[in-house]
Design an enzyme around this catalytic site. Sequence first.
Site, short mmCIF file in Angstrom:
data_model
loop_
_atom_site.label_atom_id
_atom_site.label_comp_id
_atom_site.label_asym_id
_atom_site.label_seq_id
_atom_site.Cartn_x
_atom_site.Cartn_y
_atom_site.Cartn_z
NE ARG A 103 37.08 -30.21 24.17
CZ ARG A 103 37.12 -31.27 23.37
NH1 ARG A 103 37.61 -31.16 22.16
NH2 ARG A 103 36.67 -32.44 23.77
CG HIS A 130 37.70 -35.72 28.05
ND1 HIS A 130 36.50 -35.04 28.07
CD2 HIS A 130 37.94 -36.00 26.74
CE1 HIS A 130 36.04 -34.93 26.84
NE2 HIS A 130 36.90 -35.49 26.01
CD GLN A 133 35.90 -39.88 25.51
OE1 GLN A 133 35.76 -38.93 24.77
NE2 GLN A 133 35.47 -41.09 25.19
N1 CP Z 1 36.68 -37.38 22.36
C1 CP Z 1 36.45 -36.06 22.20
O1 CP Z 1 36.34 -35.29 23.18
O2 CP Z 1 36.33 -35.63 20.92
P1 CP Z 1 36.28 -34.13 20.40
O3 CP Z 1 37.61 -33.50 20.71
O4 CP Z 1 35.99 -34.21 18.95
O5 CP Z 1 35.19 -33.40 21.15
N1 NVA Z 2 44.02 -36.14 25.16
C1 NVA Z 2 43.31 -35.53 24.04
C2 NVA Z 2 41.88 -35.89 24.07
C3 NVA Z 2 41.07 -35.39 22.89
C4 NVA Z 2 39.62 -35.71 22.99
C5 NVA Z 2 43.50 -34.03 24.09
O1 NVA Z 2 43.48 -33.45 25.17
O2 NVA Z 2 43.69 -33.43 23.02
#
Ligand code: CP
Ligand code: NVA
Length: 307
Positions: A103, A130, A133
């Site tokens: 991440r 993402h 997701q």
């Molecule tokens: N939707 C998602 O990625 O959630 P987190 O940021 O909690 O991992």
């Molecule tokens: N768009 C958001 C998604 C979180 C899961 C971010 O990048 O923070």
Amino acid sequence: MKRDIISVLDMKDDFEAILSNAAKMKKEPKKGQKPQEPLKGRVLGMVFEKPSLRTRVSFEVGMAQLGGRAVYIGPDEVSIGKRESVADVANVLSRYVNCIMYRAFSNQNMRALAKHASVPVISGLDDLEHPCQCAADMLTIMEKKGKLAGLRLAYVGDGNNVCNSLMLGAALVGMSMRAATPKDFRPNPELLAKAQEIAKQKGCTIELMSNPFQAAEGADVLYTDTWVSMGQEQEKEMRERLFLPYQVNEKLAEKASKNYIFLHCLPAHRGLEVSAEVIDGPHSVVFNQAENRMHAQKAILVAVLGR
Ligand code: CP
Ligand code: NVA
């Protein structure tokens, strides 16, 4: 050749196979059956530069269910680019683990890590996409609607990483998508062009617009995400003001099809990007969606690491 999953495009040749494998694995082990452990003895290194609930837990539990295990490496441990270069982190981790979930703040670092790692790298989100997701989102829609091709998805709010991946995912499965965002917050233009090119072959459309009501008209799926992504905290006030007309609420949802479903990748902010009535209402499938992160990622891990 190792296989990285950094973009939804990295699943373009087997996206539907991954989704159906995820649906199949969700039903396993059947009663009385021994769990299959295709990743027995394998270790996933999970590098987080940002917080997470779903990504961390779903990958960790998913690996355990597949017979492997996961090691969490938080922001304080690595601090990529500060304590150690991304190339060195990639090289070192490749000597310990069989796969890296990352991440990242930037897609540039994500690509650099993948370039220098000798093991597969799976994105757990960066500033551009993402992909895991998106796989979970499509799995959820497939379960709830019984199909993907021919449906209409409306994304309302910020043209961010989640929106970018959704455009690609929708195009790959033949789903039409309308994204309504303020004009300075459109999704990535290169990914839009790519999504539109794929959509053309699949007989669907990916359209951008500014009017959320136009986007929501007749939609089978309504989707929104936070207006303030991780790393944008200093823009919070400006964003919350500017995005206010893009709230997904009952008034907007009236435009959608009668049996619409509401999706949100979470974490959600009730009263901002979505009203409590909608996210806590009968059309919302956000917790199924969160659960499906794990099932989708198990299928992705198996596709990358093999049975
Ligand atoms: N939707 C998602 O990625 O959630 P987190 O940021 O909690 O991992
Ligand atoms: N768009 C958001 C998604 C979180 C899961 C971010 O990048 O923070």
